[in-house]
Motif scaffolding. Sequence first.
Motif, short mmCIF file in Angstrom:
data_model
loop_
_atom_site.label_atom_id
_atom_site.label_comp_id
_atom_site.label_asym_id
_atom_site.label_seq_id
_atom_site.Cartn_x
_atom_site.Cartn_y
_atom_site.Cartn_z
N LEU A 1 -45.00 -2.36 16.88
CA LEU A 1 -43.65 -2.51 16.34
C LEU A 1 -43.20 -1.24 15.64
CD1 LEU A 1 -41.14 -4.23 15.62
CD2 LEU A 1 -42.38 -4.94 13.55
N PHE A 2 -44.02 -0.72 14.73
CA PHE A 2 -43.63 0.48 13.99
C PHE A 2 -43.56 1.69 14.90
CE2 PHE A 2 -45.44 -1.96 10.27
CZ PHE A 2 -44.19 -2.22 9.72
N ASP A 3 -44.44 1.75 15.90
CA ASP A 3 -44.38 2.83 16.88
C ASP A 3 -43.06 2.78 17.63
OD1 ASP A 3 -45.91 4.95 18.53
OD2 ASP A 3 -45.15 3.56 20.05
N TRP A 4 -42.62 1.56 18.00
CA TRP A 4 -41.37 1.40 18.73
C TRP A 4 -40.17 1.79 17.87
CZ3 TRP A 4 -38.38 1.78 22.44
CH2 TRP A 4 -37.18 1.07 22.56
N ILE A 5 -40.15 1.38 16.62
CA ILE A 5 -39.05 1.73 15.72
C ILE A 5 -38.93 3.25 15.60
CG2 ILE A 5 -38.26 1.63 13.33
CD1 ILE A 5 -39.58 -1.15 13.15
N GLU A 6 -40.08 3.91 15.42
CA GLU A 6 -40.08 5.36 15.24
C GLU A 6 -39.66 6.08 16.52
OE1 GLU A 6 -40.50 8.97 13.21
OE2 GLU A 6 -40.44 6.91 12.49
N ARG A 7 -40.17 5.65 17.66
CA ARG A 7 -39.84 6.31 18.92
C ARG A 7 -38.36 6.14 19.27
NH1 ARG A 7 -44.09 8.19 21.85
NH2 ARG A 7 -46.14 7.63 21.04
N CYS A 8 -37.85 4.95 19.03
CA CYS A 8 -36.45 4.70 19.31
C CYS A 8 -35.56 5.60 18.45
CB CYS A 8 -36.12 3.23 19.07
SG CYS A 8 -34.50 2.75 19.67
N LEU A 9 -35.93 5.75 17.19
CA LEU A 9 -35.17 6.61 16.29
C LEU A 9 -35.23 8.07 16.75
CD1 LEU A 9 -33.57 7.02 13.65
CD2 LEU A 9 -35.78 7.19 12.46
N ASN A 10 -36.41 8.55 17.12
CA ASN A 10 -36.58 9.95 17.52
C ASN A 10 -35.84 10.27 18.82
OD1 ASN A 10 -38.18 10.50 15.31
ND2 ASN A 10 -40.10 10.17 16.39
N VAL A 11 -35.86 9.34 19.76
CA VAL A 11 -35.28 9.62 21.08
C VAL A 11 -33.79 9.34 21.13
CG1 VAL A 11 -35.34 8.98 23.52
CG2 VAL A 11 -37.48 9.21 22.25
N THR A 12 -33.36 8.25 20.52
CA THR A 12 -31.96 7.83 20.64
C THR A 12 -31.13 8.08 19.39
OG1 THR A 12 -32.28 5.56 19.84
CG2 THR A 12 -32.74 5.98 22.17
N GLY A 13 -31.81 8.28 18.26
CA GLY A 13 -31.10 8.43 16.99
C GLY A 13 -30.69 7.11 16.37
N VAL A 14 -31.08 6.01 17.01
CA VAL A 14 -30.73 4.67 16.52
C VAL A 14 -31.85 4.14 15.63
CG1 VAL A 14 -30.21 2.28 17.15
CG2 VAL A 14 -29.30 4.17 18.52
N ASN A 15 -31.50 3.78 14.41
CA ASN A 15 -32.46 3.17 13.49
C ASN A 15 -32.35 1.65 13.63
OD1 ASN A 15 -33.96 2.17 11.36
ND2 ASN A 15 -33.30 3.76 9.93
N LEU A 16 -33.29 1.07 14.34
CA LEU A 16 -33.25 -0.37 14.61
C LEU A 16 -33.28 -1.20 13.33
CD1 LEU A 16 -35.66 -0.55 17.67
CD2 LEU A 16 -33.17 -0.53 17.70
N MET A 17 -33.87 -0.65 12.28
CA MET A 17 -33.94 -1.36 11.01
C MET A 17 -32.55 -1.61 10.43
SD MET A 17 -37.23 -1.77 10.03
CE MET A 17 -37.36 -1.55 8.26
N LYS A 18 -31.63 -0.70 10.72
CA LYS A 18 -30.27 -0.84 10.21
C LYS A 18 -29.41 -1.72 11.11
CE LYS A 18 -30.12 3.59 7.75
NZ LYS A 18 -29.40 4.89 7.62
N VAL A 19 -29.82 -1.84 12.35
CA VAL A 19 -29.02 -2.59 13.33
C VAL A 19 -29.33 -4.08 13.29
CG1 VAL A 19 -28.46 -2.86 15.78
CG2 VAL A 19 -28.86 -0.57 14.83
N TYR A 20 -30.61 -4.42 13.08
CA TYR A 20 -31.05 -5.82 13.20
C TYR A 20 -31.62 -6.34 11.87
CZ TYR A 20 -30.50 -4.91 18.15
OH TYR A 20 -29.99 -4.57 19.39
N PRO A 21 -30.86 -7.17 11.16
CA PRO A 21 -31.34 -7.73 9.88
C PRO A 21 -32.67 -8.48 10.02
CG PRO A 21 -29.00 -8.14 10.16
CD PRO A 21 -29.49 -7.59 11.46
N PHE A 22 -32.86 -9.16 11.14
CA PHE A 22 -34.10 -9.91 11.34
C PHE A 22 -35.30 -8.97 11.38
CE2 PHE A 22 -37.04 -12.29 14.30
CZ PHE A 22 -37.40 -13.25 13.37
#
Length: 201
Positions: free
Chosen positions: A157-178
């Motif tokens: 999970l944390f690997d996915w959050i970090e990779r998504c942020l690095n590649v797309t610039g999208v911070n999933l933590m800010k997008v999805y409250p759950f």
Amino acid sequence: LLYCQSGRKEFAEKVIQGFQSLGKGGVWSDHIDRRTAWGLSGYAGAVDLIFNYFKNSQQELHAKVVSELARKADEIYHLGLENIYEAKYYFLTIGRVALVLAEYKSPYKSGPKEWLLAATKYLFEKHPVVGRPMDGMFSPGGLYSTGGYKGYFYDNLFDWIERCLNVTGVNLMKVYPFLRKMTLNMCWEITPYGAPPEYNA
């Protein structure tokens, strides 16, 4: 990683050598489970680290490996639609594959666009079959439900959050409250005595 840090081709060649056996048993068998997903995630990560060198030096093998990754990601995607409990493992993996193969034109029933959707909206907002966020690991209230098995999931999970942020610039933590609630859950579980709360017993 050693190739990226040093630029020494022998490290990349060693990885390519390992790809010679891709698709021949092990986690690549016809039986698919979470171990298959973990294996696919590792292969996708390895391809990502040597992508350009691999493509330029071994075009035929590179194309074969990419096709195999996509084929397995497609299989795992459809299994994740059927089994929401295992989806938490499957969808994290195919999100990683989606980033690595972002420009790949999939001949299969699904491709990078669907895989990325699965690893974001389907996991953290609404699974298309059951109509709620990821189940089996957390309830919508945020209570952790599977005891010591968190290690099966949290690392990816944390690997996915970090990779998504690095590649797309999208911070999933800010997008999805759950998702924020899920990651904070570990803090909620910690007590002064290092013991889990009673609902986790």
